[in-house]
Scaffold this motif. Structure first.
Motif, short mmCIF file in Angstrom:
data_model
loop_
_atom_site.label_atom_id
_atom_site.label_comp_id
_atom_site.label_asym_id
_atom_site.label_seq_id
_atom_site.Cartn_x
_atom_site.Cartn_y
_atom_site.Cartn_z
N ILE A 67 -13.06 22.23 -28.15
CA ILE A 67 -14.34 22.28 -27.46
C ILE A 67 -14.14 22.83 -26.05
CG2 ILE A 67 -14.25 19.94 -26.50
CD1 ILE A 67 -17.26 19.76 -27.39
N MET A 68 -15.12 23.59 -25.57
CA MET A 68 -15.04 24.23 -24.26
C MET A 68 -16.20 23.77 -23.39
SD MET A 68 -15.78 28.18 -23.23
CE MET A 68 -17.52 27.73 -22.92
N SER A 69 -15.91 23.36 -22.18
CA SER A 69 -16.96 23.07 -21.21
C SER A 69 -17.06 24.24 -20.24
CB SER A 69 -16.68 21.78 -20.44
OG SER A 69 -15.50 21.90 -19.65
N ALA A 70 -18.27 24.51 -19.78
CA ALA A 70 -18.52 25.58 -18.82
C ALA A 70 -18.99 24.97 -17.50
CB ALA A 70 -19.57 26.55 -19.35
N GLY A 71 -18.48 25.50 -16.42
CA GLY A 71 -18.85 25.00 -15.11
C GLY A 71 -17.94 25.61 -14.06
N GLU A 72 -18.26 25.37 -12.83
CA GLU A 72 -17.47 25.96 -11.75
C GLU A 72 -16.14 25.24 -11.59
OE1 GLU A 72 -19.87 25.90 -8.27
OE2 GLU A 72 -21.24 27.46 -8.98
N GLY A 73 -15.08 26.05 -11.42
CA GLY A 73 -13.76 25.49 -11.15
C GLY A 73 -13.27 24.54 -12.20
N GLY A 74 -12.98 23.32 -11.79
CA GLY A 74 -12.41 22.32 -12.68
C GLY A 74 -13.32 21.83 -13.78
N ASP A 75 -14.61 22.15 -13.71
CA ASP A 75 -15.53 21.75 -14.78
C ASP A 75 -15.40 22.65 -16.00
OD1 ASP A 75 -16.50 19.60 -13.43
OD2 ASP A 75 -18.35 20.57 -12.75
N SER A 76 -14.69 23.77 -15.87
CA SER A 76 -14.39 24.61 -17.02
C SER A 76 -13.10 24.10 -17.66
CB SER A 76 -14.22 26.08 -16.60
OG SER A 76 -15.47 26.71 -16.45
N ARG A 77 -13.22 23.66 -18.93
CA ARG A 77 -12.07 23.04 -19.58
C ARG A 77 -12.04 23.36 -21.07
NH1 ARG A 77 -12.88 16.87 -17.15
NH2 ARG A 77 -13.37 17.52 -15.00
N ILE A 78 -10.85 23.19 -21.65
CA ILE A 78 -10.68 23.24 -23.10
C ILE A 78 -10.04 21.92 -23.52
CG2 ILE A 78 -9.63 24.41 -25.07
CD1 ILE A 78 -9.37 26.91 -23.36
N TYR A 79 -10.70 21.24 -24.47
CA TYR A 79 -10.14 20.03 -25.07
C TYR A 79 -9.89 20.29 -26.55
CZ TYR A 79 -11.57 17.21 -20.99
OH TYR A 79 -11.73 16.68 -19.73
N ARG A 80 -8.89 19.61 -27.09
CA ARG A 80 -8.57 19.72 -28.51
C ARG A 80 -8.44 18.33 -29.11
NH1 ARG A 80 -3.95 20.02 -31.87
NH2 ARG A 80 -4.13 21.53 -33.58
N ARG A 81 -9.10 18.12 -30.25
CA ARG A 81 -9.00 16.84 -30.95
C ARG A 81 -8.05 16.98 -32.13
NH1 ARG A 81 -13.65 13.56 -34.22
NH2 ARG A 81 -12.93 15.00 -35.84
N ASP A 82 -7.04 16.13 -32.16
CA ASP A 82 -6.06 16.16 -33.24
C ASP A 82 -6.70 15.63 -34.52
OD1 ASP A 82 -3.02 16.31 -33.93
OD2 ASP A 82 -3.68 14.36 -34.67
N ASN A 83 -6.36 16.23 -35.64
CA ASN A 83 -6.99 15.86 -36.90
C ASN A 83 -6.44 14.56 -37.49
OD1 ASN A 83 -4.51 17.05 -37.50
ND2 ASN A 83 -5.17 17.71 -39.51
N THR A 84 -5.34 14.06 -36.99
CA THR A 84 -4.78 12.82 -37.52
C THR A 84 -5.09 11.62 -36.63
OG1 THR A 84 -2.67 13.34 -36.44
CG2 THR A 84 -2.92 13.99 -38.75
N THR A 85 -4.90 11.76 -35.33
CA THR A 85 -5.15 10.63 -34.42
C THR A 85 -6.59 10.55 -33.95
OG1 THR A 85 -4.63 11.89 -32.42
CG2 THR A 85 -2.79 10.86 -33.58
#
Length: 335
Positions: free
Chosen positions: A87-105
């Motif tokens: 998942i990707m968040s959009a925003g200025e500077g540090g508010d732009s992020r990429i998170y990944r959810r593991d399929n097992t945990t």
């Protein structure tokens, strides 16, 4: 299970549509992107909201997102059949992020976070389970493109042999400013500059395709799609809300642009999707004024809905879904 409000879908002048439903999952959030794998659908948006349906949008569950992300806007999401989600968040500077959810945990991990004040992520796309791309607004180093080759665990910035234009960036409006075409080609629509263009990654090299779409501040290409020998670009301007949004078709063989029929939506098209039904291509577009469809070869668009829809996703067997303002989810099917 989430309590859902149901309404009758609004269909106008669509002779080939089957009426579906409109669902409001949460009026306090607004969806900004939707992704589907057959009947498996994911939607995300403001206040860190993530929702998941396993039955083609009939029932939905709210998904627990990364910790302390309620202030973020999740403007793009991509899921795989094994349950892995990026998942990707959009925003200025540090508010732009990429998170990944593991399929097992089922745990989320932060993979990338914007480090400069001018950083702003716009959209991401996975070509397959291992290879993915992310586009963001240009910065002091030039055009901003990230790539992953291990399913989103690690991301590397790419060096493009193209210079960024002044102010050149993108629009985090639907998750479709970056898309994949045939033969693993990547297409990125740019804007907020005098010459909106398409960045094309083909056979290991980057190319720039000039476009006829209008440029300027808050104007340009919001969404790109490709089917057969044609590339489709959709956009317009957020500054001229009384003018018709724009749509063009590019023949990849002849390299010629063709203006599509006048769009019945004003301002800018936010999201788009393509759907093949019995050999016929249907082109769907959406923005805060509603959703419209064009059957390839016809002279005019048909209005499907007047709901505020930002993002669309289609499947040839299970039809289309749109998500948007105030938690709205809208289902479309075609005879």
């Amino acid at each position: 299970m989430i309590k859902i409000m149901l309404f009758t879908i609004s269909l106008t002048a669509c002779l080939s549509c089957v009426a579906g439903t409109v669902k409001v999952l949460d009026p306090n959030i607004s969806f900004q992107t939707v992704h589907r794998l057959g009947t498996d659908i994911w939607a995300s948006g403001t206040h860190g909201a993530i929702y998941h349906s396993k039955d083609n949008g009939l029932n939905w569950q709210k998904v627990k997102g990364p910790v302390n992300t309620e202030q973020l806007q999740f403007r793009d999401i991509h899921a795989f059949a094994d349950g892995t989600v990026t998942i990707m968040s959009a925003g200025e500077g540090g508010d732009s992020r990429i998170y990944r959810r593991d399929n097992t945990t089922q745990n989320w991990s932060l993979q990338v976070q914007g480090e400069q004040p001018e950083t702003f992520f716009d959209c991401l796309h996975f070509s397959d389970k291992q290879h993915g791309w992310l586009y963001g607004d240009s910065d002091k180093q030039g055009l901003f493109v990230l790539q992953t080759q291990d399913g989103g665990v690690h991301w590397q910035r790419q060096t493009l042999p193209l210079s960024a234009q002044t102010g050149e960036g993108g629009f985090a409006s639907s998750g479709t400013c970056l898309n994949q075409g045939q033969n693993a080609q990547i297409y990125i629509g740019t804007g907020n500059t005098n010459g909106p263009r398409v960045l094309n990654y083909k056979d290991g090299e980057w190319h720039s395709i000039e476009t006829p779409i209008s440029g300027g501040e808050a104007a340009g290409i919001f969404s790109v799609q490709q089917a057969d020998e044609n590339l489709y670009i959709f956009g317009g301007s957020l500054k001229t809300e009384n003018n018709a949004a724009q749509a063009f078709q590019y023949n990849l063989a002849t390299r010629e642009w063709l203006a599509m029929p006048v769009v019945p939506l004003k301002g800018a098209i936010y999201g788009s999707a393509l759907l093949h039904v019995r050999g016929e291509l249907k082109i769907l577009i959406a923005n805060p004024q509603g959703v419209a469809v064009l059957n390839q070869g016809q002279a005019s668009w048909q209005i499907l809905s007047d709901n505020n829809i930002w993002s669309l996703a289609c499947d040839p067997e299970f039809a289309c879904i749109g998500v948007g303002k105030e938690g709205v989810v809208e289902l479309f099917s075609f005879r």
